[in-house]
Motif scaffolding. Structure first.
Motif, short mmCIF file in Angstrom:
data_model
loop_
_atom_site.label_atom_id
_atom_site.label_comp_id
_atom_site.label_asym_id
_atom_site.label_seq_id
_atom_site.Cartn_x
_atom_site.Cartn_y
_atom_site.Cartn_z
N GLN A 165 45.91 42.93 42.50
CA GLN A 165 46.30 42.20 41.31
C GLN A 165 46.07 40.70 41.49
O GLN A 165 46.39 40.14 42.54
CB GLN A 165 47.79 42.44 40.99
CG GLN A 165 48.11 43.88 40.64
CD GLN A 165 47.43 44.33 39.37
OE1 GLN A 165 47.44 43.64 38.36
NE2 GLN A 165 46.84 45.52 39.41
N GLN A 166 45.52 40.09 40.48
CA GLN A 166 45.25 38.66 40.48
C GLN A 166 46.50 37.86 40.86
O GLN A 166 47.57 38.08 40.31
CB GLN A 166 44.76 38.25 39.10
CG GLN A 166 44.21 36.85 38.98
CD GLN A 166 43.66 36.61 37.59
OE1 GLN A 166 44.33 36.87 36.58
NE2 GLN A 166 42.44 36.11 37.49
N TYR A 221 44.53 36.79 45.65
CA TYR A 221 43.40 37.44 44.99
C TYR A 221 43.00 36.66 43.74
O TYR A 221 43.83 36.39 42.87
CB TYR A 221 43.76 38.87 44.61
CG TYR A 221 43.93 39.79 45.80
CD1 TYR A 221 42.84 40.14 46.59
CD2 TYR A 221 45.18 40.29 46.15
CE1 TYR A 221 42.99 40.98 47.70
CE2 TYR A 221 45.34 41.12 47.26
CZ TYR A 221 44.24 41.46 48.02
OH TYR A 221 44.39 42.26 49.12
N ALA A 262 41.13 37.63 41.29
CA ALA A 262 40.98 38.50 40.11
C ALA A 262 41.58 39.87 40.41
O ALA A 262 41.76 40.25 41.58
CB ALA A 262 39.51 38.65 39.74
N SER A 263 41.89 40.59 39.35
CA SER A 263 42.38 41.97 39.49
C SER A 263 41.20 42.93 39.54
O SER A 263 40.17 42.70 38.90
CB SER A 263 43.29 42.34 38.32
OG SER A 263 44.42 41.49 38.27
N ILE A 281 38.66 33.77 36.52
CA ILE A 281 38.77 33.80 37.97
C ILE A 281 39.68 32.66 38.37
O ILE A 281 39.41 31.49 38.06
CB ILE A 281 37.40 33.61 38.65
CG1 ILE A 281 36.43 34.73 38.26
CG2 ILE A 281 37.56 33.55 40.17
CD1 ILE A 281 36.83 36.10 38.74
N LYS A 328 48.08 36.86 34.57
CA LYS A 328 46.88 37.66 34.81
C LYS A 328 45.98 37.70 33.57
O LYS A 328 46.44 37.90 32.46
CB LYS A 328 47.27 39.07 35.25
CG LYS A 328 48.02 39.08 36.59
CD LYS A 328 48.53 40.46 36.94
CE LYS A 328 49.19 40.47 38.32
NZ LYS A 328 50.29 39.50 38.44
N THR A 370 35.57 43.90 39.27
CA THR A 370 36.43 43.48 38.17
C THR A 370 35.90 44.00 36.84
O THR A 370 34.70 44.26 36.70
CB THR A 370 36.53 41.95 38.11
OG1 THR A 370 35.27 41.42 37.65
CG2 THR A 370 36.86 41.36 39.48
#
Length: 222
Positions: free
Chosen positions: A174-175, A107, A109-110, A66, A61, A144
């Motif tokens: 979460q990413q 996902y 990104a987080s 991205i 992460k 983000t």
């Protein structure tokens, strides 16, 4: 490991394949046709298992990156007018998934989910320019820390007939975590800020939760 969205289809396919093999073995006297049916049934079973595979991936992460939401090939990198949510120009990166790719959506990104909406629509081929606006699709916006709001869109293709989206407005994500699934061919579009440096090229193969698609903009005081 297989994705939970494929459990029913895998069981149904296994049942049908088993019936075909047993019936052809005991009731079909033409040897070459019997073998042809049995081999064909086994090939279909293998293809279904391959399509619903869900390899474990632990994303490293990083708020400054991205990551690709899916496996596939980059087919679009361009500046466009995003009409549904931002209603302004964004950098679009589109990834096409063939039937042999892993079809799990992860996902990129987080952050927190600000928007999540399903749209019924057509089933144009996934690389058609209008598929992003006219096909069955889901739109998800994640807020983000470094990029602000980013948007990804799951798009059904000519073969796809079901999009699964797990993102719910208000939840923190979460990413790299499982965000959904698209069954049988499709694409995913990312809409990013214009000042994001894109780190992939057209026709490049990318891996979900592994390949960096873009990095955060460099601030003037950095």
């Amino acid at each position: 490991m297989f994705h939970k969205e494929g459990q029913k289809i895998i069981l149904l396919t296994f049942f049908i394949v088993s019936i075909i093999i047993l019936v052809s073995q005991y009731y079909l006297d033409i040897v070459w046709l019997r073998y042809l049916l049995q081999i064909g049934a086994i090939v279909v079973m293998i293809l279904i298992l391959q399509f619903f595979r869900n390899p474990k991936r632990l994303a490293i992460k990083n708020f400054d990156e991205i990551l690709s939401p899916v496996d596939g090939k980059v087919v679009v990198i361009e500046e466009v007018e995003e009409k549904e949510y931002f209603k302004e120009k964004r950098r679009q990166v589109s990834i096409f998934m063939s039937p042999i790719n892993v079809h799990v959506t992860r996902y990129p990104a987080s952050g927190s989910v600000k928007f999540s909406k399903y749209h019924p629509g057509k089933y144009l081929v996934a690389w058609h320019p209008k598929s992003s606006e006219e096909n069955e699709r889901t739109t998800v916006v994640i807020n983000t820390p470094k990029f602000g709001d980013i948007l990804y869109r799951q798009i059904a293709g000519a073969m796809a007939r079901r999009i699964v989206n797990y993102a719910e407005e208000g939840e923190n994500v979460q990413q790299g975590d499982d965000a959904g699934f698209i069954k049988f061919g499709s694409r995913v579009d990312l809409f990013l800020p214009l000042d994001c440096p894109v780190t992939v090229k057209l026709n490049q193969k990318v891996i979900g939760a592994k390949t960096c698609i873009a990095t955060s903009p460099v601030k003037k005081d950095e």
